[in-house]
Design an enzyme around this catalytic site. Structure first.
Site, PDB file in Angstrom:
ATOM      1  N   LYS A 144       0.824  -1.197   0.000  1.00 35.63           N
ATOM      2  CA  LYS A 144       0.000   0.000   0.000  1.00 35.63           C
ATOM      3  C   LYS A 144       0.865   1.256   0.000  1.00 35.63           C
ATOM      4  CE  LYS A 144      -2.912  -2.471   3.240  1.00 35.63           C
ATOM      5  NZ  LYS A 144      -3.323  -2.520   4.656  1.00 35.63           N
ATOM      6  N   GLY A 145       2.143   1.097   0.321  1.00 37.46           N
ATOM      7  CA  GLY A 145       3.004   2.248   0.564  1.00 37.46           C
ATOM      8  C   GLY A 145       3.135   3.214  -0.599  1.00 37.46           C
TER       9      GLY A 145
ATOM     10  N   GLU B  75       7.849   2.679  -6.459  1.00 37.09           N
ATOM     11  CA  GLU B  75       8.032   2.203  -5.085  1.00 37.09           C
ATOM     12  C   GLU B  75       8.080   3.371  -4.116  1.00 37.09           C
ATOM     13  OE1 GLU B  75       8.124  -0.257  -3.166  1.00 37.09           O
ATOM     14  OE2 GLU B  75       8.866  -2.070  -4.126  1.00 37.09           O
ATOM     15  N   ASP B  76       7.682   3.101  -2.896  1.00 36.36           N
ATOM     16  CA  ASP B  76       7.823   4.101  -1.841  1.00 36.36           C
ATOM     17  C   ASP B  76       9.248   4.108  -1.290  1.00 36.36           C
ATOM     18  OD1 ASP B  76       7.481   1.547  -0.855  1.00 36.36           O
ATOM     19  OD2 ASP B  76       6.011   2.083   0.666  1.00 36.36           O
TER      20      ASP B  76
ATOM     21  N   ASP C  59      14.693  -0.689   0.987  1.00 33.67           N
ATOM     22  CA  ASP C  59      15.455  -0.853   2.230  1.00 33.67           C
ATOM     23  C   ASP C  59      16.553  -1.877   1.937  1.00 33.67           C
ATOM     24  OD1 ASP C  59      16.166  -0.914   4.907  1.00 33.67           O
ATOM     25  OD2 ASP C  59      14.391  -1.946   5.586  1.00 33.67           O
TER      26      ASP C  59
ATOM     27  N   LYS D 222      17.460   3.503   1.087  1.00 30.81           N
ATOM     28  CA  LYS D 222      18.422   3.500   2.205  1.00 30.81           C
ATOM     29  C   LYS D 222      19.679   2.781   1.739  1.00 30.81           C
ATOM     30  CE  LYS D 222      14.851   2.845   5.765  1.00 30.81           C
ATOM     31  NZ  LYS D 222      14.341   1.847   6.744  1.00 30.81           N
TER      32      LYS D 222
ATOM     33  N   PHE E 184      14.064   3.895  10.596  1.00 29.59           N
ATOM     34  CA  PHE E 184      12.690   3.572  10.227  1.00 29.59           C
ATOM     35  C   PHE E 184      11.880   4.861  10.060  1.00 29.59           C
ATOM     36  CE2 PHE E 184       8.351   2.037  10.716  1.00 29.59           C
ATOM     37  CZ  PHE E 184       8.383   0.928   9.873  1.00 29.59           C
ATOM     38  N   VAL E 185      11.369   5.054   8.856  1.00 32.24           N
ATOM     39  CA  VAL E 185      10.652   6.298   8.556  1.00 32.24           C
ATOM     40  C   VAL E 185       9.162   6.024   8.309  1.00 32.24           C
ATOM     41  CG1 VAL E 185      12.663   7.490   7.618  1.00 32.24           C
ATOM     42  CG2 VAL E 185      11.225   6.128   6.095  1.00 32.24           C
TER      43      VAL E 185
ATOM     44  N   ASP F  25       3.909   3.389   6.629  1.00 27.10           N
ATOM     45  CA  ASP F  25       3.202   3.242   7.907  1.00 27.10           C
ATOM     46  C   ASP F  25       4.064   2.635   9.001  1.00 27.10           C
ATOM     47  OD1 ASP F  25       3.342   0.548   6.834  1.00 27.10           O
ATOM     48  OD2 ASP F  25       1.823   0.002   8.302  1.00 27.10           O
TER      49      ASP F  25
ATOM     50  N   ARG G 128       0.361   6.883   7.494  1.00 23.97           N
ATOM     51  CA  ARG G 128       0.403   6.917   6.024  1.00 23.97           C
ATOM     52  C   ARG G 128      -0.057   8.273   5.481  1.00 23.97           C
ATOM     53  NH1 ARG G 128       1.318   1.654   4.011  1.00 23.97           N
ATOM     54  NH2 ARG G 128       0.288  -0.029   5.135  1.00 23.97           N
TER      55      ARG G 128
HETATM   56  P1  5GP Z   1      13.065  -4.386   1.643  1.00 24.47           P
HETATM   57  O1  5GP Z   1      12.641  -5.708   1.083  1.00 24.47           O
HETATM   58  O2  5GP Z   1      13.664  -3.444   0.626  1.00 24.47           O
HETATM   59  O3  5GP Z   1      13.955  -4.553   2.842  1.00 24.47           O
HETATM   60  O4  5GP Z   1      11.786  -3.700   2.284  1.00 24.47           O
HETATM   61  C1  5GP Z   1      10.684  -3.454   1.549  1.00 24.47           C
HETATM   62  C2  5GP Z   1       9.495  -2.987   2.339  1.00 24.47           C
HETATM   63  O5  5GP Z   1       9.741  -2.839   3.746  1.00 24.47           O
HETATM   64  C3  5GP Z   1       9.101  -1.619   1.867  1.00 24.47           C
HETATM   65  O6  5GP Z   1       8.346  -1.679   0.682  1.00 24.47           O
HETATM   66  C4  5GP Z   1       8.319  -1.118   3.049  1.00 24.47           C
HETATM   67  O7  5GP Z   1       7.020  -1.619   2.996  1.00 24.47           O
HETATM   68  C5  5GP Z   1       9.043  -1.723   4.234  1.00 24.47           C
HETATM   69  N1  5GP Z   1      10.002  -0.756   4.801  1.00 24.47           N
HETATM   70  C6  5GP Z   1      11.347  -0.775   4.667  1.00 24.47           C
HETATM   71  N2  5GP Z   1      11.905   0.269   5.307  1.00 24.47           N
HETATM   72  C7  5GP Z   1      10.878   0.954   5.865  1.00 24.47           C
HETATM   73  C8  5GP Z   1      10.815   2.150   6.661  1.00 24.47           C
HETATM   74  O8  5GP Z   1      11.806   2.811   6.999  1.00 24.47           O
HETATM   75  N3  5GP Z   1       9.562   2.546   7.035  1.00 24.47           N
HETATM   76  C9  5GP Z   1       8.439   1.871   6.705  1.00 24.47           C
HETATM   77  N4  5GP Z   1       7.273   2.370   7.134  1.00 24.47           N
HETATM   78  N5  5GP Z   1       8.467   0.749   5.952  1.00 24.47           N
HETATM   79  C10 5GP Z   1       9.672   0.305   5.539  1.00 24.47           C
END
Ligand code: 5GP
Length: 183
Positions: A47-48, A103-104, A107, A135, A156-157, A163, A169
């Protein structure tokens, strides 16, 4: 909701609404040039990415179509594992399409890396990635991301679609969540 409306829950205001607006406008000009004359399909990840998709798609001065996917990434707490399950698939057949994933945040990159190989197997003409936030210090896989809004610290943002337990959100900007909120 303004960042200042929840300022006690944040340790820092990282990116304001105005900074997001102007960065999305800049990237949109690049994308209009890069995709001139193409039929672009924007693929948003629920949903991000809802907020960034809504603002980015309306900023673009080229016609696009939009579709959505929902995936869940298994992992403990705030850590992603890279094991992904599709909760809602695209309605569109990607064969021969010019795809731009919206993408939002990236990470570790594990979720996106899985998504990329899944979507590539559907034979699109091309796939590129647009992400509002990234990041760099958290990266566990190398992904070639063509359009990045902001590189941010490994914290963590929340806000602007992102969210914590479905909250925050609807913040107009992005802030670092105070550890007291989730500990
Ligand atoms: P990844 O697979 O790149 O580690 O993480 C992907 C998902 O983790 C993102 O699409 C998001 O939903 C969640 N996520 C990663 N970092 C953050 C953060 O700092 N804040 C929030 N709210 N969600 C995050």
């Amino acid at each position: 909701m303004e960042l200042t409306d929840v300022q006690n829950d944040l340790t820092e205001i990282l990116i304001t609404e105005e900074q997001i607006r102007s960065r999305i406008a800049e990237l949109s000009r690049d994308i209009e040039r890069d995709y001139a004359g193409k039929d672009v399909l924007l693929v948003g990840v629920l949903k991000g990415a809802v907020m960034v998709m809504a603002d980015f798609a309306r900023e673009l001065k080229i016609p696009v179509t939009m579709d959505w996917m929902a995936v869940s990434s298994y992992g403990s707490g705030t850590q992603s594992s890279g094991v992904v399950r599709i909760l809602k698939d695209l309605d569109t057949d990607l064969e021969g399409k010019t795809v731009l994933i919206v993408e939002d945040i990236i990470d570790s990159g594990l979720t996106l890396s899985w998504l990329l190989s899944n979507l590539r197997s559907r034979n699109p003409e091309s796939i590129e990635i647009f992400t509002l936030l990234r990041k760099p210090e958290a990266a566990r896989v190398e992904i070639d991301v063509k359009y990045v809004g902001f590189d941010i610290p490994n914290q963590f943002v929340v806000g602007y679609g992102l969210d914590y337990a479905e909250r925050y959100r609807n913040l107009r900007g992005v802030g670092i969540l105070a550890p007291a909120v989730y500990s």
